[in-house]
Motif scaffolding. Structure first.
Motif, short mmCIF file in Angstrom:
data_model
loop_
_atom_site.label_atom_id
_atom_site.label_comp_id
_atom_site.label_asym_id
_atom_site.label_seq_id
_atom_site.Cartn_x
_atom_site.Cartn_y
_atom_site.Cartn_z
N MET A 116 0.83 -1.03 0.09
CA MET A 116 0.10 -0.18 -0.05
C MET A 116 0.82 1.26 0.05
O MET A 116 1.76 1.60 0.62
CB MET A 116 -0.89 -0.09 1.16
CG MET A 116 -1.96 1.03 1.17
SD MET A 116 -3.20 0.80 2.39
CE MET A 116 -2.19 0.52 3.93
N ALA A 147 -6.63 3.96 1.07
CA ALA A 147 -6.87 2.57 1.66
C ALA A 147 -6.58 3.09 3.11
O ALA A 147 -5.72 3.84 3.44
CB ALA A 147 -5.83 1.80 0.97
N ARG A 205 -5.66 0.63 6.53
CA ARG A 205 -5.09 -0.79 7.04
C ARG A 205 -4.87 -0.60 8.62
O ARG A 205 -4.07 0.07 8.97
CB ARG A 205 -3.73 -1.10 6.36
CG ARG A 205 -3.53 -2.63 6.72
CD ARG A 205 -2.38 -2.92 5.75
NE ARG A 205 -1.90 -4.34 5.88
CZ ARG A 205 -1.32 -4.92 5.16
NH1 ARG A 205 -0.85 -4.47 4.10
NH2 ARG A 205 -1.06 -6.49 5.34
N TRP A 253 -8.88 -3.91 6.61
CA TRP A 253 -8.48 -3.45 5.44
C TRP A 253 -9.52 -2.76 4.34
O TRP A 253 -10.56 -3.58 4.23
CB TRP A 253 -7.57 -4.47 4.97
CG TRP A 253 -6.98 -4.20 3.63
CD1 TRP A 253 -5.53 -3.60 3.41
CD2 TRP A 253 -7.48 -4.23 2.16
NE1 TRP A 253 -5.34 -3.25 2.16
CE2 TRP A 253 -6.28 -4.03 1.27
CE3 TRP A 253 -8.65 -4.91 1.33
CZ2 TRP A 253 -6.56 -3.83 -0.06
CZ3 TRP A 253 -8.50 -4.78 0.32
CH2 TRP A 253 -7.54 -4.53 -0.53
N ARG A 260 -10.06 -0.57 0.67
CA ARG A 260 -9.61 0.09 -0.44
C ARG A 260 -10.37 0.54 -1.44
O ARG A 260 -11.59 -0.07 -1.77
CB ARG A 260 -8.39 -0.89 -1.06
CG ARG A 260 -7.90 -0.26 -2.13
CD ARG A 260 -6.61 -0.99 -2.92
NE ARG A 260 -6.82 -2.26 -3.45
CZ ARG A 260 -6.30 -3.11 -4.13
NH1 ARG A 260 -5.29 -2.89 -4.53
NH2 ARG A 260 -6.74 -4.27 -4.62
N GLY A 264 -9.22 -11.82 4.54
CA GLY A 264 -8.03 -11.63 3.93
C GLY A 264 -6.89 -12.89 3.70
O GLY A 264 -7.16 -13.82 4.69
N LEU A 298 -2.67 -10.09 3.58
CA LEU A 298 -3.85 -9.63 4.25
C LEU A 298 -4.45 -10.42 5.38
O LEU A 298 -5.68 -10.32 5.88
CB LEU A 298 -5.17 -9.27 3.36
CG LEU A 298 -4.58 -8.07 2.38
CD1 LEU A 298 -5.59 -7.78 1.42
CD2 LEU A 298 -4.43 -6.61 3.22
N ARG A 327 -7.35 -10.66 8.38
CA ARG A 327 -7.97 -9.16 8.15
C ARG A 327 -9.36 -9.47 7.58
O ARG A 327 -9.55 -10.12 6.93
CB ARG A 327 -7.24 -8.08 7.41
CG ARG A 327 -5.81 -7.67 7.96
CD ARG A 327 -5.07 -6.64 7.25
NE ARG A 327 -3.62 -6.54 7.81
CZ ARG A 327 -3.53 -5.53 8.66
NH1 ARG A 327 -4.47 -4.87 9.24
NH2 ARG A 327 -2.38 -5.40 9.06
N CYS A 349 -11.59 -7.81 5.18
CA CYS A 349 -11.46 -6.79 3.92
C CYS A 349 -12.89 -6.37 3.35
O CYS A 349 -13.50 -7.02 3.10
CB CYS A 349 -10.41 -7.60 2.94
SG CYS A 349 -9.07 -8.20 3.73
N GLU A 386 -13.35 -3.71 0.01
CA GLU A 386 -12.95 -3.11 -1.31
C GLU A 386 -14.22 -2.55 -2.11
O GLU A 386 -14.91 -3.39 -2.40
CB GLU A 386 -12.12 -3.91 -2.08
CG GLU A 386 -11.43 -3.12 -3.10
CD GLU A 386 -10.52 -4.16 -4.09
OE1 GLU A 386 -9.49 -4.01 -3.98
OE2 GLU A 386 -11.24 -5.04 -4.90
#
Length: 163
Positions: A1, A7, A9, A14, A16, A84, A88, A91, A93, A95
């Motif tokens: 990243m 993004a 984290r 996480w 993005r 993730g 990742l 995590r 996540c 997106e």
């Protein structure tokens, strides 16, 4: 990243904001791959702070293919929730990705730069009619190509990242 990526984290989470380019030539769609992952992923990457998604898609397409494709239109909005893996791992996540259809050039010739974030990257033209046979993300593309008119909103849970 990268520091200027849109993004977040931290604390097992996480997020993005991503933009991608859908490049279709001769019944094939372009995907990227690398030696560290066992799947193909769409051409694209994180939107930078101060950059529009369309600008990010055009930039990422050029960075990965070495060719300046023109954006045709926004085709998909993809909200992706997934656990993730790899870097990742552990995590939760989320997106949000905007996928832009790029104007075809009439050739599959590319001039890729070969690396993305220090990882050797390769470009792959995957036949649309056989896309389900590949481990390629976002997976919804296997059901949504050729690109329908308008903008399609997709929500995926437990799908891998677009990388």
């Amino acid at each position: 990243m990268k520091e200027n990526d849109c993004a977040i984290r931290g604390d097992g989470l996480w997020f993005r904001y991503r933009a991608g380019g859908l490049i279709i030539e001769d019944g094939c769609v372009l995907f990227a791959g690398n030696n560290t992952e066992d799947y193909y992923y769409s051409v694209g990457g994180a939107v930078h702070v101060g950059e529009t998604a369309e600008e990010a898609a055009a930039r990422e397409v050029f960075e990965e293919t070495g060719v300046r494709y023109e954006v045709d239109r926004l085709a998909f909005i993809h909200e992706n929730f997934f656990p993730g893996e790899g870097s990742l791992a552990g995590r939760i996540c989320h997106e949000v990705a905007l996928y832009f259809l790029m104007k075809p050039r009439g050739t599959q010739a590319l001039h890729p730069h070969g690396t993305s974030n220090g990882v050797a990257e390769t470009m792959h033209w995957l036949p649309i009619e056989h896309l389900r046979e590949y481990r390629a993300f976002p997976a919804f593309l296997a059901d949504c190509l050729p690109v329908p008119p308008g903008i399609t909103h997709i929500v995926s849970r437990n799908e891998k990242t677009g990388s």
